[in-house]
Design a protein around this motif. Sequence first.
Motif, PDB file in Angstrom:
ATOM      1  N   GLN A  74       0.682  -1.130   0.092  1.00 46.96           N
ATOM      2  CA  GLN A  74       0.096  -0.081  -0.048  1.00 46.96           C
ATOM      3  C   GLN A  74       0.923   1.328  -0.064  1.00 46.96           C
ATOM      4  O   GLN A  74       1.836   1.408   0.743  1.00 46.96           O
ATOM      5  N   ILE A  75       0.344   2.032  -0.879  1.00 45.86           N
ATOM      6  CA  ILE A  75       1.095   3.431  -0.929  1.00 45.86           C
ATOM      7  C   ILE A  75       0.805   4.253   0.545  1.00 45.86           C
ATOM      8  O   ILE A  75      -0.709   4.329   0.870  1.00 45.86           O
ATOM      9  N   HIS A  76       1.489   4.856   1.170  1.00 40.82           N
ATOM     10  CA  HIS A  76       1.237   5.222   2.527  1.00 40.82           C
ATOM     11  C   HIS A  76       0.701   6.838   2.931  1.00 40.82           C
ATOM     12  O   HIS A  76       1.549   7.480   2.983  1.00 40.82           O
ATOM     13  N   CYS A  77      -0.330   6.953   2.631  1.00 38.85           N
ATOM     14  CA  CYS A  77      -1.195   8.394   2.422  1.00 38.85           C
ATOM     15  C   CYS A  77      -0.052   9.379   1.785  1.00 38.85           C
ATOM     16  O   CYS A  77       0.493  10.420   2.230  1.00 38.85           O
ATOM     17  N   PRO A  78      -0.201   9.093   0.485  1.00 32.21           N
ATOM     18  CA  PRO A  78       0.629  10.138  -0.438  1.00 32.21           C
ATOM     19  C   PRO A  78      -0.197  11.256  -0.594  1.00 32.21           C
ATOM     20  O   PRO A  78      -1.660  11.250  -0.542  1.00 32.21           O
TER      21      PRO A  78
END
Length: 327
Positions: free
Chosen positions: A119-123
């Motif tokens: 998962q991309i972490h809060c971009p």
Amino acid sequence: MNYNQLGNTDMNISQLSFGTWAIGGAWGKIDDQEALRALDHAIGEGVNFFDTADVYGDGHSEELLAKAMKGKESSIHIATKFCRSADICDPETYSMESVRTFCENSLRRLERESIDLYQIHCPPIQILKEGRVFEVLEKLKDEGKIRYYGVSVETIEEGIFCLENTGVSSLQVIFNLLRQKALEKLFPMAMEKNVGILARVPLASGLLAGKFTHETTFEQDDHRNFNRNGDAFNVGETFGGLDFQKGVELSDKLSWIEKERGNRTRAAIKWIMQQEGVTSVIPGFRNVRQAEDNLKALEVKEFSREELVKLKAFYEKEVHKYIRGAY
């Protein structure tokens, strides 16, 4: 334990799963041996999905998961996240070279050959709109380093953009009794697109456990101290974006949900599990007692239709206007 299919993946995950931020760090004092006992207890109760990130204790929670999963790797699904160990606004953080390095470092710590959900972490939303990171993730998927990918988002706008423009298998969103906005549009759209929903911050950083008072204080290295006004990262990650004093007041108004449900923690988690579109709730924990308490939410009385209507009205009339930050 009940299990739900995570979006368009082949993973059936426990409807109550666990997040591992608290055992990695930034929640005050940690005890690795107690954390490992709690992980073992959760697995024994049927939990088969754990969420982590490379920045939780600088990889420490990933290492703890590797220890806890020895010999169980084929039956336990791991989701981890990336990007926040670098400059999240720099496009180079999302390049093939950078993401491959993040991924391989997580694989090494997790002692796995492939990550089940990356998962991309809060971009920032501009990174999502630029789109290159999704091409990178597709490449890593083709290579077998990851099986599926998703995004942990801060706002409804970010979530909707991902649903409309990307190949995500899941979205991770802040969702609890004090943060209900996702019910309006995001969850119905996710169900339509066959995208899984992981509900994070389900207890609003402990507010919905019902144990805080206006005098409660937190350790210096606890984000509930240093990020309560969004000084370190998005304010929504701490107390769901509520001012602590207001949050205590609002949580206390929900004390009635405890009736016939044991306590507020179990009731708050049960409410989330009843919401259509939620694949799994991922509360945190630091010890066996907290893990046990979370798991007991599976057994408690469901909310009636009348109670659900009452809780929706409470959010709309008394809570929504006090949430700070973009959401």
